[in-house]
Design an enzyme around this catalytic site. Structure first.
Site, PDB file in Angstrom:
ATOM      1  N   ALA A  62       0.846  -1.208   0.024  1.00 33.87           N
ATOM      2  CA  ALA A  62      -0.099   0.209   0.096  1.00 33.87           C
ATOM      3  C   ALA A  62       1.024   1.126   0.032  1.00 33.87           C
ATOM      4  O   ALA A  62       2.074   1.205   0.302  1.00 33.87           O
ATOM      5  CB  ALA A  62      -0.898  -0.069   1.239  1.00 33.87           C
ATOM      6  N   GLY A 101       0.406  -5.513   0.585  1.00 34.41           N
ATOM      7  CA  GLY A 101      -0.697  -5.178  -0.374  1.00 34.41           C
ATOM      8  C   GLY A 101      -0.323  -6.111  -1.640  1.00 34.41           C
ATOM      9  O   GLY A 101      -1.230  -6.507  -2.405  1.00 34.41           O
ATOM     10  N   GLU A 104      -0.505  -9.525  -1.311  1.00 37.32           N
ATOM     11  CA  GLU A 104      -1.929  -9.887  -1.146  1.00 37.32           C
ATOM     12  C   GLU A 104      -2.488 -10.034  -2.419  1.00 37.32           C
ATOM     13  O   GLU A 104      -3.547 -10.920  -2.612  1.00 37.32           O
ATOM     14  CB  GLU A 104      -2.484  -8.890  -0.153  1.00 37.32           C
ATOM     15  CG  GLU A 104      -2.176  -8.979   1.274  1.00 37.32           C
ATOM     16  CD  GLU A 104      -2.553  -8.044   2.209  1.00 37.32           C
ATOM     17  OE1 GLU A 104      -3.177  -8.301   3.169  1.00 37.32           O
ATOM     18  OE2 GLU A 104      -2.088  -6.835   1.961  1.00 37.32           O
ATOM     19  N   GLU A 124       4.170  -5.750   6.760  1.00 28.19           N
ATOM     20  CA  GLU A 124       3.579  -4.481   7.667  1.00 28.19           C
ATOM     21  C   GLU A 124       3.804  -4.614   8.909  1.00 28.19           C
ATOM     22  O   GLU A 124       3.656  -3.349   9.782  1.00 28.19           O
ATOM     23  CB  GLU A 124       1.889  -5.299   7.478  1.00 28.19           C
ATOM     24  CG  GLU A 124       1.438  -4.887   6.236  1.00 28.19           C
ATOM     25  CD  GLU A 124       1.397  -5.977   5.183  1.00 28.19           C
ATOM     26  OE1 GLU A 124       0.835  -6.028   4.221  1.00 28.19           O
ATOM     27  OE2 GLU A 124       2.506  -7.016   5.576  1.00 28.19           O
TER      28      GLU A 124
HETATM   29  N1  T1G Z   1       4.535   3.517   0.161  1.00 27.21           N
HETATM   30  C1  T1G Z   1       5.212   4.711  -0.058  1.00 27.21           C
HETATM   31  N2  T1G Z   1       6.356   4.938  -0.682  1.00 27.21           N
HETATM   32  C2  T1G Z   1       7.172   3.914  -0.797  1.00 27.21           C
HETATM   33  C3  T1G Z   1       6.779   2.554  -0.400  1.00 27.21           C
HETATM   34  C4  T1G Z   1       5.436   2.369  -0.067  1.00 27.21           C
HETATM   35  N3  T1G Z   1       4.849   1.182   0.310  1.00 27.21           N
HETATM   36  N4  T1G Z   1       7.849   1.943  -0.503  1.00 27.21           N
HETATM   37  C5  T1G Z   1       8.841   2.672  -0.877  1.00 27.21           C
HETATM   38  N5  T1G Z   1       8.614   3.825  -0.973  1.00 27.21           N
HETATM   39  C6  T1G Z   1       9.351   5.120  -1.082  1.00 27.21           C
HETATM   40  C7  T1G Z   1      10.286   5.138  -0.368  1.00 27.21           C
HETATM   41  O1  T1G Z   1      10.173   6.018   0.463  1.00 27.21           O
HETATM   42  C8  T1G Z   1      11.333   5.845  -1.222  1.00 27.21           C
HETATM   43  O2  T1G Z   1      11.098   7.336  -1.439  1.00 27.21           O
HETATM   44  C9  T1G Z   1      11.435   4.952  -2.531  1.00 27.21           C
HETATM   45  O3  T1G Z   1      10.159   4.644  -2.444  1.00 27.21           O
HETATM   46  C10 T1G Z   1      12.290   4.340  -2.819  1.00 27.21           C
HETATM   47  O4  T1G Z   1      12.344   3.226  -1.510  1.00 27.21           O
HETATM   48  C11 T1G Z   1      -2.890  -3.457   3.019  1.00 27.21           C
HETATM   49  C12 T1G Z   1      -1.276  -2.292   5.032  1.00 27.21           C
HETATM   50  C13 T1G Z   1      10.406  -1.667  -1.708  1.00 27.21           C
HETATM   51  C14 T1G Z   1      12.176  -2.973  -0.755  1.00 27.21           C
HETATM   52  O5  T1G Z   1       6.522  -1.951   3.949  1.00 27.21           O
HETATM   53  O6  T1G Z   1      10.545  -1.948   1.917  1.00 27.21           O
HETATM   54  O7  T1G Z   1       0.997  -2.918   2.053  1.00 27.21           O
HETATM   55  O8  T1G Z   1      12.912   8.491  -0.392  1.00 27.21           O
HETATM   56  O9  T1G Z   1      14.745   3.877  -0.763  1.00 27.21           O
HETATM   57  O10 T1G Z   1      15.912   0.322  -0.593  1.00 27.21           O
HETATM   58  O11 T1G Z   1      -1.612  -5.151   3.898  1.00 27.21           O
HETATM   59  O12 T1G Z   1      11.019   0.512  -0.185  1.00 27.21           O
HETATM   60  O13 T1G Z   1      13.059   8.045  -2.656  1.00 27.21           O
HETATM   61  O14 T1G Z   1      11.141   9.763  -1.610  1.00 27.21           O
HETATM   62  O15 T1G Z   1      13.396   2.213   0.327  1.00 27.21           O
HETATM   63  O16 T1G Z   1      15.342   0.001  -3.184  1.00 27.21           O
HETATM   64  C15 T1G Z   1       3.882  -2.615   2.967  1.00 27.21           C
HETATM   65  C16 T1G Z   1       8.026  -0.823   1.930  1.00 27.21           C
HETATM   66  C17 T1G Z   1       3.006  -1.398   3.078  1.00 27.21           C
HETATM   67  C18 T1G Z   1       7.606  -2.031   1.842  1.00 27.21           C
HETATM   68  C19 T1G Z   1      12.655  -0.893  -1.883  1.00 27.21           C
HETATM   69  N6  T1G Z   1       4.954  -2.473   2.205  1.00 27.21           N
HETATM   70  N7  T1G Z   1       8.986  -0.622   1.223  1.00 27.21           N
HETATM   71  O17 T1G Z   1      13.720  -0.544  -1.094  1.00 27.21           O
HETATM   72  O18 T1G Z   1      14.097   1.680  -1.973  1.00 27.21           O
HETATM   73  S1  T1G Z   1       1.666  -1.705   4.154  1.00 27.21           S
HETATM   74  C20 T1G Z   1       6.284  -2.326   2.834  1.00 27.21           C
HETATM   75  C21 T1G Z   1      10.383  -1.176   1.247  1.00 27.21           C
HETATM   76  C22 T1G Z   1       0.663  -2.757   3.213  1.00 27.21           C
HETATM   77  C23 T1G Z   1      -1.379  -4.025   3.136  1.00 27.21           C
HETATM   78  C24 T1G Z   1      -0.699  -3.044   3.974  1.00 27.21           C
HETATM   79  C25 T1G Z   1      11.416  -0.659   0.196  1.00 27.21           C
HETATM   80  C26 T1G Z   1      11.448  -1.745  -1.068  1.00 27.21           C
HETATM   81  P1  T1G Z   1      12.125   8.462  -1.625  1.00 27.21           P
HETATM   82  P2  T1G Z   1      13.619   2.743  -0.925  1.00 27.21           P
HETATM   83  P3  T1G Z   1      15.019   0.538  -1.933  1.00 27.21           P
END
Ligand code: T1G
Ligand code: NAD
Length: 697
Positions: A62, A101, A104, A124
């Site tokens: 998400a 998500g 999912e 999450e």
């Molecule tokens: N939402 C918004 N921005 C995100 C994002 C996300 N999910 N993931 C990354 N970014 C932005 C981040 O802030 C950065 O921005 C840029 O993308 C590059 O990320 C319903 C509730 C995918 C492994 O927890 O673990 O789904 O600094 O520097 O090192 O059940 O990002 O460039 O402006 O980290 O190559 C669950 C989160 C959400 C994964 C890539 N998902 N992301 O790593 O790049 S909750 C996560 C990561 C959800 C559902 C629920 C990592 C990555 P900027 P980065 P990276």
């Protein structure tokens, strides 16, 4: 503006492509686009639907930046239910990381494939949340309860091959994902395969004792956190309810997590960690130097750990010590650490061998002539460090980065003894350096942008979390920990005991209380640091009267088996010592301090708010760029509870007016330190720290 979701027909396949850089997060526009594309695909003449992503990764979850804002339809669970309900088979093709998500969506599809090396996961829990779009109900139906719990409670992604072995992915292709996925679609069609709904599967039977056992483990491992326990509740519900009721149960639990202050704190840390690696006055295009080899001076507690961090990242290391005996000592620590990791099954013996092989011992500076960066980690003696930097200036090639791991010393003064202060920087690791993820990057007055950018990149290469600090005594972390430790010592003199001070901060969520931390680090470290200060900079020395007495009696903490606590050499278990309790009471009497009962709330507020107040001064002075950087330093360097978001975020959460009121009261009553000007002005302006735009605003 291009739409983040597109649809095209290839042969008999309806292909839906998500393209929302940088990580295809499930923003409102993507959710809407996917819903519309699925409706189109299921209504046209194609026989099967393929969902894939453009760019570097499949959907990474998400859009975290949308949380905390007013919710916008369609909700993700509805979109994924639409995918699963499709009367045509739906295939998902994963590359990069399918997370949260995003995974999912994969679980809601009927057939799942991935390219080798791709990873899938449900992280999450690291955001104080749980998989809220069917993940807690569909994962156990495919992979069983234990694997599902492990995936959701560790939050760690797994490789496609492992996901395939767990039944979470059906096919793994070596490469050419799209071509192979399209061919597989045609194959499924030719075989007359129809939709397969995971929601219609039942969860494989499991001994329900697993749930209580997991909760027991979490009570230790995730102490104070909400989300992990709600994940267990949801998976347990999946074993006894049909999918629809389980999904409803999950949605309720998800909402409770989303609305909790814990998730707000952990989402703050997600973005703060990424911001901390950015330097506001350093252009994105600043050149970065190649780091292919490392030199380390001093193979003691820190030098050994730093060498391991570099070798673990595949970098060859030259470890320089005074002589062969000292080198032997250094290598025995390193070998010991690797064999412990191997014995715990966290590293293969041959990998440990290979990494050890990357570390070469020497006593000859000539071995450092060609390295790209040198990290000095000798005794905390400024003159010794300057001697070494003069030597490095002679032997190291032009362009080599000269770094010091000093905990407190003036990096500018050390750099000034060289002919290349622009190539000098502080790289402050935390003990044990092969474990602790924080790296304070200390930019000197003359440190060039290129060296700073290279240091930040180097931190990521060795899997550290960088936070940038300007030069001051103790930089960000250690400077703030001084007043924190001082308040803890004062509370002992006023009526508390080591175990009560530590229990209060432990219950607050700290990994360890301040008194136990000083025993772990060594009481002599702080003692020597205070002795090294000019008298006028030492502040109220009476506060440290007890610890100074212990040091002078040779009780240095765990390393001598006794400090404030006695510690069992085998288990390191710490036990209160009646002799220390007696010394504390006698010292109070000697200082004319009347002892009193002290509430846990006061213990916590005096220690934590002194951190916050010093943090405010550090922001005022521009030593740290932003409050989030301080939160990252305390999360990864000092065991501050993740679910409180770091000391600065916590201050905003409890309310700055309350913090100011207490800091003022503590200063009047206990001389705990004047409130910082920034704290005063923010409260006066009715602002939060989160609204503060920084010194250069
Ligand atoms: N939402 C918004 N921005 C995100 C994002 C996300 N999910 N993931 C990354 N970014 C932005 C981040 O802030 C950065 O921005 C840029 O993308 C590059 O990320 C319903 C509730 C995918 C492994 O927890 O673990 O789904 O600094 O520097 O090192 O059940 O990002 O460039 O402006 O980290 O190559 C669950 C989160 C959400 C994964 C890539 N998902 N992301 O790593 O790049 S909750 C996560 C990561 C959800 C559902 C629920 C990592 C990555 P900027 P980065 P990276
Ligand atoms: P340590 O005493 O364990 O190791 C220092 C090593 O430096 C010893 O092995 C010694 O033989 C070697 N050494 C001394 N003089 C030398 C020389 N001229 N040439 C080569 N080697 C020499 O100390 P440590 O705890 O590893 O601390 C090292 C540095 O790291 C200090 O500046 C300290 O402040 C800093 N630091 C320590 C910690 C910690 O928790 N211990 C954390 C962060 C930073």
């Amino acid at each position: 503006m291009s739409q983040p979701v597109s649809y095209r027909v290839v042969g008999n396949v309806g292909v839906i492509t998500i393209d929302n850089p940088p990580v295809n997060a499930f923003s409102h526009a993507v959710r809407t686009g996917l819903r519309d594309a699925v409706e189109t695909a299921t209504a046209d003449a194609t026989g099967i639907v393929l969902i894939a992503c453009a760019g570097r990764t499949f959907v990474a979850g998400a859009d975290i930046s949308e949380f905390g804002k007013p919710p916008a339809d369609p909700w993700l669970p509805e979109v994924l239910d639409l995918v699963e309900a499709s009367h045509k088979p739906v295939v998902t093709a994963v590359h990069g990381t399918a997370l949260g998500g995003g995974f999912e969506l994969v679980l809601a599809s009927h057939y799942r494939c991935a390219v080798a090396g791709a990873r899938v996961g449900l992280p999450e829990v690291h955001l104080g949340l749980l998989p809220g779009a069917g993940g807690t109900q569909r994962t156990p139906r495919l992979a069983g309860v234990e694997a599902a719990l492990d995936l959701m409670l560790s939050g760690k992604p797994i490789r496609a091959a492992e996901a395939e072995s767990l039944g979470l992915i059906d096919r793994v292709f070596e490469d050419n994902l799209e071509a192979n996925a399209l061919a597989w679609c045609e194959e499924l069609l030719a075989a007359g395969e129809g939709p397969r709904k995971v929601s219609e599967k039942t969860v494989p039977t499991v001994d329900t004792a697993v749930f209580e056992a997991t909760r027991k483990t979490l009570a230790k491992r995730a102490r104070g956190q909400l989300a992990p326990f709600k994940i267990v509740d949801c998976v347990e519900e999946a074993t006894r309810a049909d999918f629809a009721s389980g999904a409803e149960f999950e949605r309720e639990r998800f909402r409770e997590c989303l609305e909790s202050p814990q998730s707000a704190a952990m989402r703050h840390l997600f973005f703060a960690e990424r911001e901390a690696a950015k330097v506001s006055d350093l252009p994105k295009e600043t050149p970065v130097r190649e780091i292919r080899s490392v030199g380390i001076i001093g193979g003691g507690t820190m030098g050994g750990g730093i060498a391991m961090s570099c070798a673990n990242a595949g970098l060859p290391v030259h470890l320089l010590e005074v002589d062969a005996a000292a080198l032997e000592r250094g290598f025995s620590i390193i070998k010991g650490n690797y064999s412990t990791t191997v014995s715990k099954g966290r590293l293969k013996a041959q990998d440990a061998e290979q990494r050890l092989g990357l570390i070469e011992g020497t006593a000859d500076y000539a071995a450092l002539a060609d390295v790209d960066v040198v990290i000095e980690a000798v005794f905390e003696d400024p003159e010794l460090k300057k001697t070494i930097f003069r030597k490095l200036d002679e032997v190291c090639k032009p362009g080599a980065i000269l770094a010091t791991n000093t905990s407190y010393q003036d990096v500018d003064a050390i750099a000034a003894v060289t002919s290349r202060p622009e190539d000098c920087i502080g790289l402050h690791f935390f003990s044990p350096a092969n474990v602790m993820r924080l790296l304070e990057v200390v930019r000197g007055e003359k440190t060039s942008g290129e060296v700073l950018a290279t240091a930040i990149r180097f931190a990521k290469t060795i899997r550290k979390v960088p936070a940038v600090s300007r030069v001051c005594y103790g930089f960000i972390g250690n400077r703030m920990v001084n007043p924190y430790m001082r308040e803890a010592q004062k509370l002992l003199l006023e009526g508390a005991m080591p175990e009560t001070v530590d229990a209060a901060l432990f219950d607050f969520g700290m990994a360890m209380g301040p008194v136990a931390v000083s025993d772990l680090a060594g009481l002599d470290i702080g003692y020597k640091a205070r002795q090294a200060l000019p008298p006028e900079a030492r502040g109220d020395e009476t506060a440290f009267r007890v610890v100074d007495t212990l040091v002078e009696a040779g009780r240095l903490g765990q390393k001598t088996g006794a400090g404030f606590y006695t510690s069992d050499p085998a288990t390191r278990a710490a036990a209160p010592d009646p002799n220390v309790a007696k010394l504390i009471v006698e010292t109070s009497e000697a200082l004319g301090i009347e002892r009193r009962d002290i509430e846990d709330t006061e213990i916590v507020e005096r220690c934590v708010f002194s951190l916050v107040n010093e943090g405010m001064k550090i922001l005022e002075e521009g030593v740290a760029q932003r409050p989030g950087d301080i939160d990252i330093v305390y999360l990864y360097g000092y065991g501050f509870p993740v679910f409180r978001g770091g000391p600065m975020f916590y201050a905003d959460a409890v309310g700055l007016p309350h913090v100011l009121e207490r800091v003022r009261e503590f200063h009047e009553r206990f001389n705990s330190g004047e409130p910082a000007a920034l704290l005063e002005s923010l409260v006066a302006d009715g602002k939060r720290l989160a609204d503060w735009a920084g010194t250069d605003a």
